[in-house]
Design a protein around this motif. Structure first.
Motif, PDB file in Angstrom:
ATOM      1  N   LEU A 238      27.883  42.343  46.893  1.00 33.83           N
ATOM      2  CA  LEU A 238      28.880  42.257  46.121  1.00 33.83           C
ATOM      3  C   LEU A 238      29.954  41.311  46.025  1.00 33.83           C
ATOM      4  O   LEU A 238      30.396  41.268  47.159  1.00 33.83           O
ATOM      5  N   PRO A 239      30.658  40.853  44.847  1.00 44.07           N
ATOM      6  CA  PRO A 239      31.813  39.972  44.851  1.00 44.07           C
ATOM      7  C   PRO A 239      33.064  40.684  45.640  1.00 44.07           C
ATOM      8  O   PRO A 239      33.154  42.031  45.406  1.00 44.07           O
ATOM      9  N   MET A 240      33.736  39.984  46.573  1.00 43.48           N
ATOM     10  CA  MET A 240      35.088  40.417  47.200  1.00 43.48           C
ATOM     11  C   MET A 240      35.960  41.141  46.062  1.00 43.48           C
ATOM     12  O   MET A 240      36.460  42.213  46.389  1.00 43.48           O
ATOM     13  N   TYR A 241      36.015  40.528  44.911  1.00 49.92           N
ATOM     14  CA  TYR A 241      37.114  40.986  44.047  1.00 49.92           C
ATOM     15  C   TYR A 241      36.453  42.193  43.466  1.00 49.92           C
ATOM     16  O   TYR A 241      37.429  43.187  43.035  1.00 49.92           O
ATOM     17  N   VAL A 242      35.185  42.353  43.172  1.00 43.33           N
ATOM     18  CA  VAL A 242      34.864  43.528  42.635  1.00 43.33           C
ATOM     19  C   VAL A 242      35.041  44.863  43.674  1.00 43.33           C
ATOM     20  O   VAL A 242      35.334  46.061  43.275  1.00 43.33           O
ATOM     21  N   ILE A 243      34.665  44.450  44.955  1.00 37.65           N
ATOM     22  CA  ILE A 243      34.874  45.492  45.893  1.00 37.65           C
ATOM     23  C   ILE A 243      36.438  45.990  46.067  1.00 37.65           C
ATOM     24  O   ILE A 243      36.707  47.223  46.185  1.00 37.65           O
ATOM     25  N   CYS A 244      37.633  44.963  45.906  1.00 37.71           N
ATOM     26  CA  CYS A 244      38.736  45.246  45.936  1.00 37.71           C
ATOM     27  C   CYS A 244      38.963  46.103  44.500  1.00 37.71           C
ATOM     28  O   CYS A 244      40.067  47.123  44.893  1.00 37.71           O
ATOM     29  N   VAL A 245      38.346  46.197  43.481  1.00 41.64           N
ATOM     30  CA  VAL A 245      38.605  46.754  42.352  1.00 41.64           C
ATOM     31  C   VAL A 245      37.848  48.274  42.855  1.00 41.64           C
ATOM     32  O   VAL A 245      38.544  49.326  42.358  1.00 41.64           O
ATOM     33  N   LEU A 246      36.781  48.326  43.323  1.00 45.09           N
ATOM     34  CA  LEU A 246      36.316  49.820  43.803  1.00 45.09           C
ATOM     35  C   LEU A 246      37.285  50.391  44.861  1.00 45.09           C
ATOM     36  O   LEU A 246      37.402  51.410  44.747  1.00 45.09           O
ATOM     37  N   PHE A 247      37.751  49.658  45.653  1.00 52.35           N
ATOM     38  CA  PHE A 247      38.674  50.516  46.377  1.00 52.35           C
ATOM     39  C   PHE A 247      40.102  50.655  46.014  1.00 52.35           C
ATOM     40  O   PHE A 247      40.755  51.672  46.319  1.00 52.35           O
ATOM     41  N   TRP A 248      40.509  49.984  45.002  1.00 46.77           N
ATOM     42  CA  TRP A 248      41.754  50.296  44.076  1.00 46.77           C
ATOM     43  C   TRP A 248      41.584  51.840  43.411  1.00 46.77           C
ATOM     44  O   TRP A 248      42.327  52.410  43.426  1.00 46.77           O
TER      45      TRP A 248
ATOM     46  N   THR B 174      37.571  35.161  57.904  1.00 46.44           N
ATOM     47  CA  THR B 174      38.323  36.345  57.704  1.00 46.44           C
ATOM     48  C   THR B 174      40.028  35.948  57.759  1.00 46.44           C
ATOM     49  O   THR B 174      40.980  36.348  57.060  1.00 46.44           O
ATOM     50  N   MET B 175      40.350  34.954  58.724  1.00 46.11           N
ATOM     51  CA  MET B 175      41.510  34.359  58.898  1.00 46.11           C
ATOM     52  C   MET B 175      41.875  33.661  57.613  1.00 46.11           C
ATOM     53  O   MET B 175      43.148  33.404  57.062  1.00 46.11           O
ATOM     54  N   GLY B 176      40.911  32.934  56.735  1.00 42.68           N
ATOM     55  CA  GLY B 176      41.142  32.176  55.462  1.00 42.68           C
ATOM     56  C   GLY B 176      41.017  33.356  54.127  1.00 42.68           C
ATOM     57  O   GLY B 176      41.059  32.490  53.197  1.00 42.68           O
ATOM     58  N   ASP B 177      40.807  34.518  54.383  1.00 42.23           N
ATOM     59  CA  ASP B 177      40.523  35.380  53.364  1.00 42.23           C
ATOM     60  C   ASP B 177      41.837  35.578  52.230  1.00 42.23           C
ATOM     61  O   ASP B 177      42.722  36.001  52.993  1.00 42.23           O
ATOM     62  N   PHE B 178      41.576  35.098  51.119  1.00 43.25           N
ATOM     63  CA  PHE B 178      42.619  35.269  50.034  1.00 43.25           C
ATOM     64  C   PHE B 178      42.264  36.318  49.250  1.00 43.25           C
ATOM     65  O   PHE B 178      43.307  37.075  48.928  1.00 43.25           O
ATOM     66  N   THR B 179      40.927  36.517  48.738  1.00 46.84           N
ATOM     67  CA  THR B 179      41.003  37.433  47.990  1.00 46.84           C
ATOM     68  C   THR B 179      41.309  38.822  47.882  1.00 46.84           C
ATOM     69  O   THR B 179      42.332  39.509  47.171  1.00 46.84           O
ATOM     70  N   THR B 180      41.201  39.236  49.231  1.00 44.76           N
ATOM     71  CA  THR B 180      41.197  40.717  49.484  1.00 44.76           C
ATOM     72  C   THR B 180      42.712  40.866  49.650  1.00 44.76           C
ATOM     73  O   THR B 180      43.482  41.969  48.864  1.00 44.76           O
ATOM     74  N   ILE B 181      43.443  40.234  50.072  1.00 43.35           N
ATOM     75  CA  ILE B 181      45.038  40.422  50.054  1.00 43.35           C
ATOM     76  C   ILE B 181      45.573  40.214  48.877  1.00 43.35           C
ATOM     77  O   ILE B 181      46.444  40.946  48.336  1.00 43.35           O
TER      78      ILE B 181
ATOM     79  N   PRO C  57      36.994  37.366  37.483  1.00 48.49           N
ATOM     80  CA  PRO C  57      37.912  37.752  38.590  1.00 48.49           C
ATOM     81  C   PRO C  57      39.267  37.862  37.883  1.00 48.49           C
ATOM     82  O   PRO C  57      40.167  38.571  38.144  1.00 48.49           O
ATOM     83  N   LEU C  58      39.692  36.670  37.057  1.00 47.53           N
ATOM     84  CA  LEU C  58      40.991  36.723  36.624  1.00 47.53           C
ATOM     85  C   LEU C  58      41.120  37.789  35.332  1.00 47.53           C
ATOM     86  O   LEU C  58      41.935  38.315  35.456  1.00 47.53           O
ATOM     87  N   GLU C  59      40.119  37.998  34.758  1.00 46.56           N
ATOM     88  CA  GLU C  59      40.067  38.850  33.732  1.00 46.56           C
ATOM     89  C   GLU C  59      40.312  40.460  34.485  1.00 46.56           C
ATOM     90  O   GLU C  59      41.234  41.024  33.927  1.00 46.56           O
ATOM     91  N   MET C  60      39.727  40.500  35.562  1.00 47.04           N
ATOM     92  CA  MET C  60      39.657  41.931  36.212  1.00 47.04           C
ATOM     93  C   MET C  60      41.209  42.110  36.741  1.00 47.04           C
ATOM     94  O   MET C  60      41.502  43.326  36.774  1.00 47.04           O
ATOM     95  N   ASN C  61      41.800  41.035  36.969  1.00 44.90           N
ATOM     96  CA  ASN C  61      43.172  40.994  37.704  1.00 44.90           C
ATOM     97  C   ASN C  61      43.940  41.622  36.496  1.00 44.90           C
ATOM     98  O   ASN C  61      45.033  42.463  36.856  1.00 44.90           O
ATOM     99  N   PHE C  62      43.817  41.267  35.520  1.00 45.69           N
ATOM    100  CA  PHE C  62      44.505  41.805  34.314  1.00 45.69           C
ATOM    101  C   PHE C  62      44.660  43.044  34.337  1.00 45.69           C
ATOM    102  O   PHE C  62      45.625  43.749  33.964  1.00 45.69           O
ATOM    103  N   PHE C  63      43.527  43.902  34.580  1.00 43.58           N
ATOM    104  CA  PHE C  63      43.732  45.490  34.572  1.00 43.58           C
ATOM    105  C   PHE C  63      44.469  45.887  35.585  1.00 43.58           C
ATOM    106  O   PHE C  63      44.873  47.016  35.467  1.00 43.58           O
ATOM    107  N   LEU C  64      44.827  45.488  36.725  1.00 38.19           N
ATOM    108  CA  LEU C  64      45.621  45.867  37.680  1.00 38.19           C
ATOM    109  C   LEU C  64      47.101  45.371  37.870  1.00 38.19           C
ATOM    110  O   LEU C  64      47.716  45.271  38.652  1.00 38.19           O
ATOM    111  N   TRP C  65      47.279  44.587  36.572  1.00 40.26           N
ATOM    112  CA  TRP C  65      48.737  44.218  36.437  1.00 40.26           C
ATOM    113  C   TRP C  65      49.755  45.147  36.789  1.00 40.26           C
ATOM    114  O   TRP C  65      49.616  46.278  36.090  1.00 40.26           O
ATOM    115  N   GLY C  66      50.550  44.861  37.905  1.00 41.02           N
ATOM    116  CA  GLY C  66      51.692  45.808  38.031  1.00 41.02           C
ATOM    117  C   GLY C  66      51.072  47.040  39.019  1.00 41.02           C
ATOM    118  O   GLY C  66      51.933  47.903  39.479  1.00 41.02           O
TER     119      GLY C  66
END
Lengths: 282, 293
Positions: free
Chosen positions: A111-121, A219-226, B242-251
């Motif tokens: 799974l892409p990292m940003y998708v995982i971030c959304v799941l965890f949100w 992991t040190m260079g991980d930007f997406t998660t943070i 990913p940018l589009e999805m970020n839009f949903f999390l705005w704020g």
């Protein structure tokens, strides 16, 4: 003839190497050059010597983000190694359904990292799964991305995503251990714990080390998660090096040369780590 | 008796371990999937959904889907149809993966077969780019692309994505070519083939699984990128997923859990399908690419 042969061999790799020089070496030197400049809005960039570096070393953000990066990376790598090793040992045993579990085990990595971030949100939300689970066990819901739990929460995401990489590497290492060694140990009456310590572990140690070093760098260079979870907040609790340089460039100081100097300052740490990793790999 | 007892104990431990593993993986996934197939009034309800709908996925391909449903704000201020970033992400990932597979094919062949001065250095350099944390390249690459006029274009993003994909492709394809016995090529050479045609006719068809794996891997790496897209793209019509999805999390507040989870599940399922189809090759390719020289 000799010359023609050399040219012929180089022509295969030249496009790729040129691209990688433009994408890595050139930007690195360019970054260095930018870091000695000052660019004010609407004005041409001017050379200012070490001014940016003095600013970087006097800024508390440097030390906060360095510490955060180490906490983030080392804790995450520790747990990823632990989980990856346990699951690899488990799925190296023979039983029905092993193939299915092996397939399932690489799912988080796929799974892409940003998708995982959304799941965890969705999971971390006040009404999300994790708080529902806590309520189920009669515990108080947690403010997952709040001041106290932000760092553990982002580490959890990194661990959840990254452990299959350890699992895959270690499993491949386990499959290379000669069965004869176990057989002769069994004749000697060795317990499974002793077999693990004296046969398995020495065999897979280099694999674990390589995978752990690679993962540590990434992991040190991980930007997406943070960025997706906390953007470095709350109150810089999760501000790591990549996030800090991004913030300095675009949000805090809006100072690109300062951000460049920032990445140059931490470059030596990376160079040392890359050197160790390369030595381990080759 | 004690042997029988031990057998049962092992079996029980395997079952417990399997359940723990399944729960660890599926709990975070379950919630998003459940939300994406729920009706709006059930979005935040815990437990199983009482009614299931796939309407949310179909809505991805309609303009202004979620905004229309919730009727929030004026249309001008609304996000664009999700199909636009879907299309952009596909364009970027497919082109980046194709370029990187082709370049990686030639470079990987070079590293697997030829022996020359400087090869070791080339190999070290490629490994260096494989390990190097890409966030350090973001700012200088942004300025470079700005100067050559490729900032805020998909072409620029595709080029920059090669920083992720190319080292993987080269290392992965190199290990595939090394698996193919060199004798096959040598016998073709004796039969009067040139080096290039023996590569094209013998080695390349045999390494088809390697090429597909490299493509899939490069595709997912490009598909997964947030950092470069974030720094290089500013027009919303060029946004990738990913940018589009970020839009949903705005704020930091989830306004539309259904929309968010639907886009997330759709975005995540594409690499997952690719991985599942090629599972065997991916593991081999990944482990070899990462661990062997």
């Amino acid at each position: 003839m000799e010359y023609k042969k050399a040219l012929y061999e180089w022509i295969y790799i030249l496009p790729a190497l040129t691209t990688l020089v433009i994408l890595f070496i050139f930007p690195l030197f360019f970054n260095f050059w930018i870091s000695f400049q000052e660019k004010l809005l609407g004005k041409e960039a001017v050379f200012v010597g070490l001014k940016n570096y003095i600013k970087v070393f006097n800024s508390p953000i440097l030390y906060i983000s360095l510490l955060n990066t180490f906490i983030y990376a080392f804790t995450a790598v520790f747990f990823k190694t632990l989980i990856g090793l346990s699951v690899a040992l488990f799925l190296n045993m023979k039983f029905r359904g092993r193939g299915f579990l092996r397939g399932l085990a690489i799912l988080p990595w796929a799974l892409p990292m940003y998708v995982i971030c959304v799941l965890f949100w969705l999971n971390y939300d006040a009404k999300g799964t994790f708080n529902n689970l806590l309520r189920l066990f009669g515990l108080k819901p947690i403010h997952w991305l709040g001041l106290d739990y932000a760092m553990p929460s982002v580490i959890l995401i990194n661990v959840w995503h990254g452990w299959p990489f350890f699992f895959m590497g270690i499993l491949a290492g386990l499959q290379a251990v000669p069965i004869e060694l176990y057989e002769s140990a069994e004749i000697d009456g060795a317990s499974s714990f002793r077999k693990f310590i004296h046969i398995t572990l020495p065999f897979i140690k280099p694999v674990i080390l390589t995978v752990a070093l690679l993962s540590l760098m990434w992991t040190m260079g991980d930007f997406t998660t943070i960025y997706m979870m906390t953007s470095g907040g709350p109150v810089d609790k999760t501000l790591t090096i990549p996030m800090a340089s991004f913030q300095i460039a675009f949000f805090r100081e809006v100072d690109i040369p300062l951000a460049a100097a920032y990445t140059i300052v931490i470059l030596p740490i990376y160079i040392i780590l890359i050197f160790i990793t390369l030595k381990q790999m080759v | 008796m004690s042997k029988e007892y031990r057998k049962i104990k092992t079996k029980l431990m395997i079952i417990i371990a399997a359940i723990l593993l399944i729960l660890w993986i599926t709990i975070p996934l379950y919630w998003a999937f459940k939300t994406s197939i729920s009706y709006p009034e059930e979005a935040w309800n815990p437990g199983l959904p009482t009614k299931v709908t796939f309407e949310n996925y179909i809505q991805l391909f309609n303009p202004y889907p979620f905004a229309k449903r919730y009727a929030i704000g004026a249309e001008a201020a609304l996000p664009q149809p999700v199909i636009v970033p879907i299309k952009n992400s596909f364009i970027v990932a497919i082109i980046a993966a194709t370029i990187s597979t082709i370049m990686g094919m030639f470079a990987g062949y070079n590293l697997a077969r030829f022996h020359y001065k400087g090869k070791r250095l080339a190999m070290y350099y490629i490994l260096f780019t494989y390990i190097f944390p890409t966030f350090m390249l973001a700012i200088p690459l942004m300025i470079i692309l700005k100067q050559i006029g490729l900032l805020n274009t998909l072409q620029g993003l595709i080029f920059v994505h090669l920083a992720y994909t190319l080292p993987y492709s080269i290392l992965m394809l190199r290990s595939y070519f090394m698996e193919i016995p060199i004798e096959l090529e040598e016998s073709a050479l004796i039969d009067g083939c040139t080096r290039s045609s023996s590569f094209l006719r013998i080695t390349l068809p045999l390494s088809a699984p390697g090429l597909v794996t490299s493509f899939v891997f490069a595709f997912t790496l490009s598909w997964n990128d947030l950092l470069f897209a974030l720094i290089l793209l500013s027009s919303t019509e060029l946004y990738t997923l990913p940018l589009e999805m970020n839009f949903f999390l705005w704020g930091g507040e989830i306004v539309d859990p259904i929309g968010l989870s639907t886009v997330a599940v759709f975005t995540g399922i594409i690499p997952v399908i690719l991985y599942m189809v090629l599972q065997k090759y991916i593991i081999i390719g990944l482990v070899r690419g990462a661990l062997k020289r």
